[in-house]
Motif scaffolding. Structure first.
Motif, PDB file in Angstrom:
ATOM      1  N   GLN A 157      -0.830   8.554  -4.288  1.00 50.97           N
ATOM      2  CA  GLN A 157      -1.433   7.611  -5.221  1.00 50.97           C
ATOM      3  C   GLN A 157      -0.360   7.110  -6.171  1.00 50.97           C
ATOM      4  N   THR A 164      -3.782   2.816  -4.571  1.00 51.49           N
ATOM      5  CA  THR A 164      -2.975   2.704  -3.355  1.00 51.49           C
ATOM      6  C   THR A 164      -2.719   1.265  -2.930  1.00 51.49           C
ATOM      7  N   GLU A 215      -2.279   0.256 -12.182  1.00 53.64           N
ATOM      8  CA  GLU A 215      -3.650   0.276 -11.691  1.00 53.64           C
ATOM      9  C   GLU A 215      -4.635   0.073 -12.829  1.00 53.64           C
ATOM     10  N   ARG A 225       0.817  -1.208   0.000  1.00 54.81           N
ATOM     11  CA  ARG A 225       0.000   0.000   0.000  1.00 54.81           C
ATOM     12  C   ARG A 225       0.853   1.262   0.000  1.00 54.81           C
ATOM     13  N   SER A 228      -6.463  -0.658  -6.958  1.00 55.32           N
ATOM     14  CA  SER A 228      -6.685   0.774  -6.726  1.00 55.32           C
ATOM     15  C   SER A 228      -5.355   1.498  -6.822  1.00 55.32           C
TER      16      SER A 228
END
Lengths: 115, 111
Positions: A29, A75, A52, A24, A73
């Motif tokens: 981002q 993250t 992503e 993560r 996503s």
């Protein structure tokens, strides 16, 4: 600075089981994340590039059906080692690219031991 | 085959001295270069990056790049025992942001 986390930090599993590792980016981002593997006293070897919303791009010699990567996503990226064997025991490290071109920040790594 | 070469060391310097770490790369298309520090059992930590020929200074660290010679170096001034680690040099082509790492140089700073 950019912070990347990984979970779990270490895992021991039996041969034949699957293990999922999460990566993560905590304060930014990351459109691109990378997965590396490092054997003792060796350098980092890139396994795959994860973007992503699209399929991961695997390096030559890395089995995509064995190392499943999902980047659901901006993250979060996950690496699943399927049907793990003792030779898969290694230090798995993810990194995430920030907005600044080419800067990559690494997660703390996950040490996988397959018995 | 893109390669990044580093002297594996170990490089041993006394506390307070200048440590000089060197790296060469094979791919002339490489555009960006990075130095990471890795303590035993930990993941790499970015020290600094350099894109342009010449020197770039950040605190006690100076990176030097010579694209004509395909050579990158890292100088650590006033070395401290806490600088003892493996230093990884990495090169990136730029278009795909992938890093190619050298095998690293083990630096030991003796008190």
């Amino acid at each position: 600075g950019a912070v990347v986390s990984q979970h779990p930090s270490w895992v021991i599993c039996k041969s034949g089981t699957s293990v999922k590792i999460e990566c993560r980016s905590l304060d930014f981002q990351a459109t691109t994340m990378f997965w590396y593997r490092q054997f003792p006293k060796q350098s980092l070897m890139l396994m795959a590039t994860s973007n992503e919303g699209s399929k991961a791009t695997y390096e030559q010699g890395v089995e995509k059906d064995k190392f499943l990567i999902n980047h659901a996503s901006l993250t979060l990226s996950t690496l699943t080692v399927t049907s793990a064997h003792p030779e898969d025991s290694s230090f798995y490290i993810c990194s995430a690219r920030t907005g600044t071109p080419n800067e990559q920040f690494f997660g703390p790594g996950t040490r996988l031991t397959v018995l | 085959q893109k390669e990044v070469e580093q002297n594996s060391g170990p490089l041993s310097v006394p506390e307070g001295a200048i440590a000089s770490l060197n790296c060469t790369y094979s791919d002339r298309g490489s555009q960006s270069f990075f130095w990471y520090r890795q303590y035993s059992g930990k993941s790499p930590e970015l020290i600094m990056f350099i894109y342009s020929n010449g020197d770039k200074e950040d605190g006690r660290f100076t990176a030097q790049l010579n694209k004509a010679s395909q050579y990158v170096s890292l100088l650590i001034r006033d070395s401290q025992p806490s600088d003892s680690a493996t230093y990884l040099c990495a090169a990136s082509e730029g278009s795909n942001y992938k890093l190619t790492f050298g095998k690293g140089t083990l630096l030991t700073v003796n008190p």
